[in-house]
Design an enzyme around this catalytic site. Structure first.
Site, short mmCIF file in Angstrom:
data_model
loop_
_atom_site.label_atom_id
_atom_site.label_comp_id
_atom_site.label_asym_id
_atom_site.label_seq_id
_atom_site.Cartn_x
_atom_site.Cartn_y
_atom_site.Cartn_z
N ASP A 49 27.18 45.84 19.75
CA ASP A 49 27.47 46.55 18.50
C ASP A 49 28.99 46.77 18.41
OD1 ASP A 49 25.92 48.07 16.22
OD2 ASP A 49 27.46 49.47 16.89
N ASP A 195 16.63 41.94 15.88
CA ASP A 195 17.74 42.62 15.22
C ASP A 195 18.01 41.94 13.88
OD1 ASP A 195 19.94 44.06 14.48
OD2 ASP A 195 21.31 43.07 15.85
N HIS A 225 18.00 46.34 17.67
CA HIS A 225 19.46 46.25 17.68
C HIS A 225 20.04 46.82 18.96
CE1 HIS A 225 23.49 45.93 16.16
NE2 HIS A 225 23.70 47.22 16.32
#
Length: 272
Positions: A49, A195, A225
């Site tokens: 991320d 995701d 995710h």
């Protein structure tokens, strides 16, 4: 050693109180300073991320300190998006600004398992009141998707790309090859299969980075995710996963430097 710093604004320590105090470049600078002041070297980076958006920039700035890189569900956007996807526009503009706390994120496609009440409390612990949430509120709006975002040029300087700019790959191919032809340290992708944002993004890095060639890339099954909560990711043996080329092997101690989604790190029991 495993070293998992909280990004500034996301841990329990003091943090800037205004959203205007936070920027993409400040986070890159803060994390670069952390690596230098902590005297980290021979680093295996795990970045997911925002950990990828920031961590890959730090690795590009301080390449001599890194010997291996693993990324999951991340990218390095360089603008070029004419119309921001509605799902991200809703998240950045409305949802992320209205949620009273971050526990509701950890459902559905974000994580692939139910969290205990204790885990939910751990995720919310750094944000007991709204005044502590400035950094987490502004983060979604700092992603450099359009040409008008700051940090677009800085990301272009190391010439990687988000999934959304795949259709403009040819435009950047020359610069990408020039910049990354020397990026030969072992580089693996650990993306998840559930995701909706980064699904398929691993192929870009596998094709792009010389150090990714021949590595044991993984697709983490039944993971959302935040793939770090996946049992499979937690039990991976990174020393066996990477394939070292003899010219890259260094016979010395290493540090696993985990730079991940800032909210997620609070609930993990990493210790240096």
């Amino acid at each position: 050693r495993v070293i998992a710093p909280d990004l500034v604004g996301f841990g329990k320590s003091d943090k800037p109180a205004l959203q205007a105090d936070y920027s993409y470049e400040r986070h890159v600078n803060w994390m670069s300073d952390f690596v230098i002041q902590a005297e980290l070297s021979n680093i295996t980076l795990f970045a997911q991320d925002w950990g990828g958006l920031i961590g890959l920039r730090v690795a590009a700035r301080l390449p001599e300190r890194f010997i291996r890189i693993a990324i999951g569900n991340t990218g390095l956007p360089i603008g070029g998006v004419d119309e921001i996807p509605q799902i991200f526009r809703m998240w950045a503009g409305i949802v992320s600004q209205k949620l009273p706390n971050w526990a509701p994120l950890f459902k559905g496609s974000v994580v692939s398992k139910e969290l205990s009440k204790e885990e939910e409390r751990a995720y919310n612990a750094p944000f007991p009141e709204e005044k502590y949430m400035a950094g987490s509120r502004i983060f979604p709006r700092l992603v450099p998707l359009t040409d008008g975002h700051s940090s677009v040029e800085e990301n272009k300087g190391i010439a990687t790309c988000s999934i959304k700019c795949a259709e403009t790959y040819d435009e950047f191919e020359g610069a990408i090859k020039r910049i990354f032809q020397n990026w030969n340290i072992p580089f693996i992708t650990l993306f998840s299969d559930k995701d909706p944002i980064t699904n398929g993004g691993e192929k870009f890095f596998q094709d792009l980075v010389p150090g990714a060639k021949g590595q044991k890339h993984e697709i983490i099954e039944d993971a959302g995710h935040f793939l770090q909560v996946s049992y499979k990711v937690q039990t991976l043996d990174y020393n066996k996963l990477f394939i070292f080329r003899m010219t890259n092997r260094r016979n010395c101690a290493t540090a696993l430097f985990s730079l991940s989604s800032p909210i997620l790190l609070r609930a993990r029991n990493f210790r240096s």
